[in-house]
Write an enzyme that holds these catalytic residues in place. Structure first.
Site, PDB file in Angstrom:
ATOM      1  CE  LYS A  94       9.519  -6.889  -2.558  1.00  0.00           C
ATOM      2  NZ  LYS A  94      10.578  -6.791  -1.581  1.00  0.00           N
ATOM      3  CD  GLU A 179      12.867  -0.759   3.210  1.00  0.00           C
ATOM      4  OE1 GLU A 179      12.985   0.437   2.923  1.00  0.00           O
ATOM      5  OE2 GLU A 179      13.468  -1.669   2.619  1.00  0.00           O
ATOM      6  CG  ASP A 190       7.864  -7.922   1.801  1.00  0.00           C
ATOM      7  OD1 ASP A 190       8.315  -7.185   0.913  1.00  0.00           O
ATOM      8  OD2 ASP A 190       8.392  -9.012   2.123  1.00  0.00           O
ATOM      9  CE  LYS A 194       9.584 -10.611  -0.359  1.00  0.00           C
ATOM     10  NZ  LYS A 194      10.300 -10.425   0.921  1.00  0.00           N
TER      11      LYS A 194
HETATM   12  N1  LIG Z   1      16.493  -3.605  -0.819  1.00  0.00           N
HETATM   13  C1  LIG Z   1      16.350  -4.926  -0.816  1.00  0.00           C
HETATM   14  O1  LIG Z   1      16.992  -5.655  -0.065  1.00  0.00           O
HETATM   15  C2  LIG Z   1      15.374  -5.564  -1.788  1.00  0.00           C
HETATM   16  C3  LIG Z   1      15.230  -6.971  -1.786  1.00  0.00           C
HETATM   17  C4  LIG Z   1      14.367  -7.580  -2.713  1.00  0.00           C
HETATM   18  C5  LIG Z   1      13.665  -6.776  -3.594  1.00  0.00           C
HETATM   19  N2  LIG Z   1      13.810  -5.409  -3.549  1.00  0.00           N
HETATM   20  C6  LIG Z   1      13.041  -4.624  -4.504  1.00  0.00           C
HETATM   21  O2  LIG Z   1      13.938  -3.902  -5.341  1.00  0.00           O
HETATM   22  C7  LIG Z   1      13.335  -2.660  -5.746  1.00  0.00           C
HETATM   23  C8  LIG Z   1      14.282  -1.509  -5.412  1.00  0.00           C
HETATM   24  O3  LIG Z   1      14.495  -1.487  -4.001  1.00  0.00           O
HETATM   25  P1  LIG Z   1      15.600  -0.511  -3.352  1.00  0.00           P
HETATM   26  O4  LIG Z   1      15.738  -0.965  -1.934  1.00  0.00           O
HETATM   27  O5  LIG Z   1      16.805  -0.449  -4.220  1.00  0.00           O
HETATM   28  O6  LIG Z   1      14.824   0.899  -3.407  1.00  0.00           O
HETATM   29  P2  LIG Z   1      15.440   2.363  -3.177  1.00  0.00           P
HETATM   30  O7  LIG Z   1      16.743   2.280  -2.483  1.00  0.00           O
HETATM   31  O8  LIG Z   1      14.349   3.178  -2.589  1.00  0.00           O
HETATM   32  O9  LIG Z   1      15.737   2.901  -4.670  1.00  0.00           O
HETATM   33  C9  LIG Z   1      14.729   3.261  -5.570  1.00  0.00           C
HETATM   34  C10 LIG Z   1      15.347   3.927  -6.779  1.00  0.00           C
HETATM   35  O10 LIG Z   1      14.305   4.164  -7.735  1.00  0.00           O
HETATM   36  C11 LIG Z   1      14.233   5.553  -8.038  1.00  0.00           C
HETATM   37  N3  LIG Z   1      12.838   5.944  -8.193  1.00  0.00           N
HETATM   38  C12 LIG Z   1      11.809   5.717  -7.330  1.00  0.00           C
HETATM   39  N4  LIG Z   1      10.665   6.238  -7.818  1.00  0.00           N
HETATM   40  C13 LIG Z   1      10.974   6.809  -8.986  1.00  0.00           C
HETATM   41  C14 LIG Z   1      10.227   7.514  -9.962  1.00  0.00           C
HETATM   42  N5  LIG Z   1       8.927   7.741  -9.801  1.00  0.00           N
HETATM   43  N6  LIG Z   1      10.867   7.952 -11.074  1.00  0.00           N
HETATM   44  C15 LIG Z   1      12.186   7.732 -11.229  1.00  0.00           C
HETATM   45  N7  LIG Z   1      12.954   7.086 -10.353  1.00  0.00           N
HETATM   46  C16 LIG Z   1      12.354   6.625  -9.237  1.00  0.00           C
HETATM   47  C17 LIG Z   1      14.868   6.262  -6.866  1.00  0.00           C
HETATM   48  O11 LIG Z   1      15.315   7.509  -7.335  1.00  0.00           O
HETATM   49  P3  LIG Z   1      16.058   8.597  -6.388  1.00  0.00           P
HETATM   50  O12 LIG Z   1      17.431   8.019  -6.182  1.00  0.00           O
HETATM   51  O13 LIG Z   1      16.072   9.826  -7.209  1.00  0.00           O
HETATM   52  O14 LIG Z   1      15.221   8.656  -5.149  1.00  0.00           O
HETATM   53  C18 LIG Z   1      15.989   5.290  -6.483  1.00  0.00           C
HETATM   54  O15 LIG Z   1      17.114   5.482  -7.302  1.00  0.00           O
HETATM   55  C19 LIG Z   1      11.977  -2.608  -5.041  1.00  0.00           C
HETATM   56  O16 LIG Z   1      10.971  -3.100  -5.899  1.00  0.00           O
HETATM   57  C20 LIG Z   1      12.169  -3.554  -3.862  1.00  0.00           C
HETATM   58  O17 LIG Z   1      10.945  -4.117  -3.412  1.00  0.00           O
HETATM   59  C21 LIG Z   1      14.654  -4.793  -2.682  1.00  0.00           C
END
Ligand SMILES: NC(=O)c1ccc[n+]([C@@H]2O[C@H](COP(=O)([O-])OP(=O)(O)OC[C@H]3O[C@@H](n4cnc5c(N)ncnc54)[C@H](OP(=O)(O)O)[C@@H]3O)[C@@H](O)[C@H]2O)c1
Length: 411
Positions: A94, A179, A190, A194
């Site tokens: 987002k 978080e 956030d 949205k």
């Molecule tokens: N979690 C939710 O419920 C939710 C809901 C709606 C939307 N979202 C969106 O979905 C997206 C992902 O969220 P998430 O909760 O899955 O995040 P997360 O658990 O922090 O995972 C992020 C992933 O991206 C990788 N990454 C981050 N920066 C990087 C970089 N510079 N180069 C290469 N890899 C990188 C991380 O690598 P490492 O594993 O090596 O750290 C990790 O694998 C975000 O945009 C978030 O806003 C999440």
């Protein structure tokens, strides 16, 4: 895209965290269903994390990019590079769309590449598709909702148990609803991102995060919620995007809702979004607004849409100005010295500023008293002018607390 039934579609996955890992699993689990729906079996061409994969190589091997890294840099560069290379992109990010939407949508249009982002707003609730496709040419007057599950969980728990904000936030973190760094959730950023996305789509207008006014829930006290309960109100963090005579307004703020409001019953980490318009009437959708699996499911839906063919390309049709002035009703909590003339003085200041009072609750508190008032709707600047006069009066014992109130029949 071509649709050779036997050739798998190669997907480049950026990020394998909460959502990325769930997406990779879902791709295996639901691969046959994707093939049945689109004629193409999905395969992971490569995964990029901080410790694995190289973006250029993954892009080269992929027909489609799924971005689940989060953050705006280097994510923006990767998404732009993918679109410029003609690869469709599905993302749940987002902040990326709210801050760099103009650039991303322009490049997607130029390259003729799809940019899908259902999961960026309210996760699995299909609000993006509904506004963009089902209501794509309908006139939308207003989109509003609860688009942050963390804050709705915190406010629901504060109301149910009378517990203070800090205690409930710590519990939300323990349960995984918040978080480790919950700043963007609790300060409204956030939800603002949205709402910028929903406003852009609903009004076919370029809207960025910097045009959204937002406030969070950090300073809400349990007694605000308790007093409001007596008045039949419940507290929500609401996002409101509306078309006005002189432009559009996009705001996020905590507010009290009367019991009859369609969003009043939304509890816990659920999200809900309502769309209103002359031909649409009023449509409300609710469901889980976050979670790795739920978000991944919405992303997989985007992958299927991409494989199925043409998507609506977002192209602003209007250039409406952003309006910041607003008309609201307010709840006002005052701690004052318990002596004659206090209520009359407060009423006089409100009256001189054109603010009219709808209801008052007064409670003794030793030598002090609490005045809890709900105003009729009026220009916000009039209310804030009155508040600026009331706050320094010698009988006021603590900083006044003001929260907007939404009447049941309208926002
Ligand atoms: N979690 C939710 O419920 C939710 C809901 C709606 C939307 N979202 C969106 O979905 C997206 C992902 O969220 P998430 O909760 O899955 O995040 P997360 O658990 O922090 O995972 C992020 C992933 O991206 C990788 N990454 C981050 N920066 C990087 C970089 N510079 N180069 C290469 N890899 C990188 C991380 O690598 P490492 O594993 O090596 O750290 C990790 O694998 C975000 O945009 C978030 O806003 C999440």
């Amino acid at each position: 895209m071509s649709s050779e039934p036997s050739k798998p579609v190669q997907i480049g996955l950026l990020g394998r965290g909460n959502v990325g890992a769930a997406f990779a699993e879902l791709l295996t689990e639901r691969g046959a269903a994707v093939e049945a729906a689109t004629g193409r079996r999905p395969e992971l061409a490569g995964v990029l994390t901080r410790s694995e994969g190289e973006f250029g190589e993954i892009l080269e091997r992929s027909e489609l990019i799924v971005e689940l890294m989060g953050g705006t840099e280097p994510t923006r560069e990767y998404v732009l590079a993918a679109l410029r290379a003609g690869r469709p992109v599905a993302t749940a990010n987002k902040q990326l769309l709210a801050q760099h939407g103009d650039e991303l949508f322009a490049v997607a249009r130029e390259a003729g590449a799809q940019l899908r982002f259902e999961a960026a707003v309210a996760a699995v609730i299909p609000i993006v598709r509904t506004i963009q496709e089902s209501f794509g040419v309908a006139e939308v007057a207003r989109v509003f909702g609860i688009v942050n599950g963390t804050t709705n969980f915190i406010l629901s728990e504060m109301a149910a148990r009378g517990a203070p904000y800090g205690e409930v936030l710590a519990e939300a973190q323990r349960l995984g609803y918040a978080e480790a760094d919950p700043t963007e959730d609790v300060n409204g950023a956030d939800a603002a991102a949205k709402m910028a996305i929903l406003a852009r789509l609903a009004f076919h207008n370029p809207v960025g995060l910097d045009q959204v006014s937002y406030e969070g829930i950090e300073s809400i006290a349990p007694d605000d919620i308790a007093y409001a309960k007596e008045l039949g109100l419940s507290l929500k963090l609401l996002g409101v995007a509306e078309r006005r005579e002189d432009g559009i307004s996009v705001r996020v703020f905590p507010c009290f809702l009367y019991g009859g409001h369609p969003l009043a019953p939304i509890q816990g980490s659920f999200n809900a979004v309502t769309v209103q318009g002359p031909a649409v009437g009023e449509v409300t959708m609710s469901g889980p607004g976050a979670g790795g699996l739920q978000t991944a499911s919405a992303v997989l839906g985007d992958v299927v849409s991409i494989l199925a063919g043409e998507a609506p390309v977002h192209e602003p049709r209007e250039r409406l100005p952003i309006v910041r002035e607003a008309v609201s009703s307010f709840y006002l909590h005052l701690e004052v010295a318990d002596r004659p003339g206090v209520l009359a003085t407060v009423a006089d200041v409100l009256g001189r500023n054109g603010v009219s009072v709808r209801s008052v609750v007064q409670r003794g508190l030793g030598a002090d008293a609490r005045l809890v008032m709900v105003m009729h709707a009026g220009p916000e600047e009039s209310f804030y002018a009155a508040l600026a006069e009331i706050a320094p009066l010698d009988f006021v014992r603590a900083a006044p607390r003001a929260i907007r109130v939404i009447e049941e029949e309208f926002v």
